[in-house]
Motif scaffolding. Structure first.
Motif: not given
Length: 408
Positions: A367-386
Motif C-alpha cells: 500500500r502506497n502511504r501517499s495514496d489515501l484510497s488505500g488500494r493495493l499496488m504491486q511490484c515485481s520482485m526477483p528472488l535473490t535470497s530465499v
C-alpha cells in the motif's frame, strides 16, 4: 517455483490453516518430526547490488535436533517438508492401524506410511502423499549441548573452491567439463534445462502463478579449447553457466543444474489480496530499478550489451574466459525477454510457501502511504535470497537485490 501437481496439497499450502512436518534422512538414520526442533534453509546469491550471472550459488542449512543420535561430520542429509491433516480418515482406515502400537508405527518412515493403502500417519494423514524436497546437504559442523544438537550443513557446491585438475583431455565440450567437475565434487548427477523452458526434476514444464510457462535460456554445448589454468571448480562451473546466461546451482534433490531468472505477468487483484493476508508489510526501496546492460570480462577483452551503456546505469558485471561478443549478444537477447524492471526490497511471508525458489519472480502487494484510497499496488520482485524457517510452522524471508542508489 517448485512444481506440485496434487491439487489437495496446493490447496493446503494456500490455506489459512495448515501444519507442516519435517523429515530428514541419511544413510545411517531417519529424523522424524518428533525430534526436529527448527530448520533454517538459505539459498542466496552473493552479490547485493544487482542480479548475478555466472555465479555458483550453494544452499545452507541449520538444523536443531533433540534427544536423538547426532549426525556425523560428512553425513549427507536429505530434507523434506510435508503437510498433515489432523482430521483423520474414515473408519476403515482407522481399523487398519489397530494392529500397530505407536512404537511399531514409529519403525516406518513417513514416506512408507503415506504409501500404505487406507492408512494414515500416526500423527495425522499426509496430505496428497506429497513429500516436498527441500535440499540435500552435507554436514560440516555438529554442536551438542545437553539434549540439543545443532547441525550446520551445505550442499556439495560449497566444496567447489578447490583447484580444478581435469581428468579428461582437451579440447573438450562444456558438457564433458561439467560432468568431470561434478563427479569430482561427489554430486550425484545433472539435470539439463532444455528447449528454453524451465523444467522440474521429472522433466515437466514449470509454470508460474499465472499458469504461463517460464521461458529461459536453454543450455547448449560449446567447445573449451584448452584445460583451464589456475581456475577453481567454482570458477569453471560459473563461467560455463555465464555462457548460458544463468547461474550454477544444485536443485532440491542435490542434482546439478542451471538457474535462470524467471518472469511473469502482473498478478490479478484477487491474487494480490490473498498474498497480502500472508505477508508482513514489505520493506521496499522508494523506486524501481531497471537492468540496462551486461559487461563481461573475457581475459584481455571486455564485451558489453548494448554497445553503449549510459553512465550510472544498473548493469550485470561478470567474468568468463570463453565469452564472445556474439554469445553475449544472445544472452542479452534472452534476458530482454524478461521484464527487466523490478523493486528491490525484502518481504516476510508469515505463512511461507515451500514452492518458492531462488530466481522466481513474485508480484508483491503493498500500500502506497501517499495514496489515501488505500488500494493495493504491486511490484515485481526477483528472488535473490530465499530464507525458509521451519518450526512446525513455516515462514520465509525473501528479498530482491539491486539498490536503487548508484550504478556501476
Amino acid at each position: 517455483m517448485y512444481q506440485i501437481d496434487n491439487p489437495e496439497t496446493i490447496a493446503a499450502i494456500e490455506s489459512d490453516c495448515r501444519t507442516f512436518h519435517a523429515l530428514i534422512e541419511s544413510k545411517r538414520q531417519i529424523y522424524r518430526a518428533s525430534v526436529i526442533g527448527r530448520i533454517t534453509l538459505e539459498h542466496t546469491q552473493t552479490e547485493s547490488e544487482v542480479l548475478q550471472l555466472g555465479a555458483v550459488l550453494s544452499r545452507r542449512a541449520e538444523i536443531c535436533l533433540y534427544d536423538c543420535d547426532a549426525p556425523q561430520k560428512g553425513d549427507e542429509l536429505m530434507s523434506w517438508l510435508y503437510l498433515i491433516d489432523w482430521s483423520g480418515t474414515d473408519g476403515a482406515a482407522q481399523k487398519d492401524l489397530t494392529g500397530y502400537t505407536h512404537r511399531g508405527l514409529a519403525t516406518y518412515t513417513h514416506r512408507e506410511i503415506a504409501g500404505m493403502s487406507r492408512t494414515q500417519d500416526p500423527d495425522g494423514a499426509v496430505i496428497g502423499h506429497e513429500l516436498i524436497p527441500m535440499g540435500r546437504y552435507t554436514v560440516t559442523r555438529v554442536r551438542c549441548t545437553g539434549s540439543e544438537i545443532r547441525v550446520t550443513a551445505y550442499d556439495r557446491l560449497h566444496g567447489a573452491d578447490v583447484l580444478y585438475v581435469p581428468t579428461i583431455t582437451f579440447p573438450a565440450s562444456s558438457d564433458a567439463v561439467t560432468e568431470d567437475i561434478i563427479g569430482q565434487l561427489g554430486i550425484p548427477g545433472r539435470r539439463f534445462v532444455e528447449s528454453g523452458n524451465l523444467l522440474t526434476a521429472e522433466g515437466a514444464v514449470v509454470t508460474g502463478a499465472d499458469d504461463e510457462e517460464i521461458i529461459c535460456s536453454a543450455e547448449y554445448t560449446f567447445t573449451i579449447p584448452a584445460a583451464p589454468e589456475n581456475m577453481t571448480c567454482r570458477e569453471v562451473l560459473g563461467a560455463i553457466a555465464c555462457m548460458y546466461g544463468g547461474n550454477a546451482v544444485l536443485d532440491r534433490e542435490g542434482y546439478f543444474t542451471t538457474m535462470f531468472w524467471a518472469f511473469g505477468k502482473p498478478a490479478e487483484e484477487a491474487e494480490l489480496r490473498q498474498t497480502y493476508t500472508r505477508i508482513d508489510e514489505p520493506e521496499l526501496d522508494e523506486s524501481n530499478v531497471t537492468l540496462s546492460g551486461i559487461i563481461c570480462h573475457a581475459g584481455d577483452e571486455t564485451y558489453t550489451r548494448p554497445q553503449k551503456i549510459p553512465e550510472g546505469a544498473k548493469v550485470i558485471t561478470c567474468e568468463c574466459p570463453w565469452m564472445t561478443d556474439a554469445r553475449l549478444g544472445e544472452v542479452w537477447r534472452k534476458l530482454c525477454g524478461m521484464n527487466l524492471t523490478w523493486r528491490p526490497g525484502e518481504v516476510r511471508y508469515r505463512m511461507g510457501d515451500p514452492r518458492h525458489d531462488l530466481g522466481d519472480r513474485l508480484a508483491i502487494p503493498f500500500r502506497n502511504r501517499s495514496d489515501l484510497s488505500g488500494r493495493l499496488m504491486q511490484c515485481s520482485m526477483p528472488l535473490t535470497s530465499v530464507v525458509t524457517e521451519y518450526d512446525g510452522g513455516l515462514t520465509e524471508e525473501l528479498s530482491a537485490a539491486g539498490s536503487s542508489e548508484g550504478g556501476y
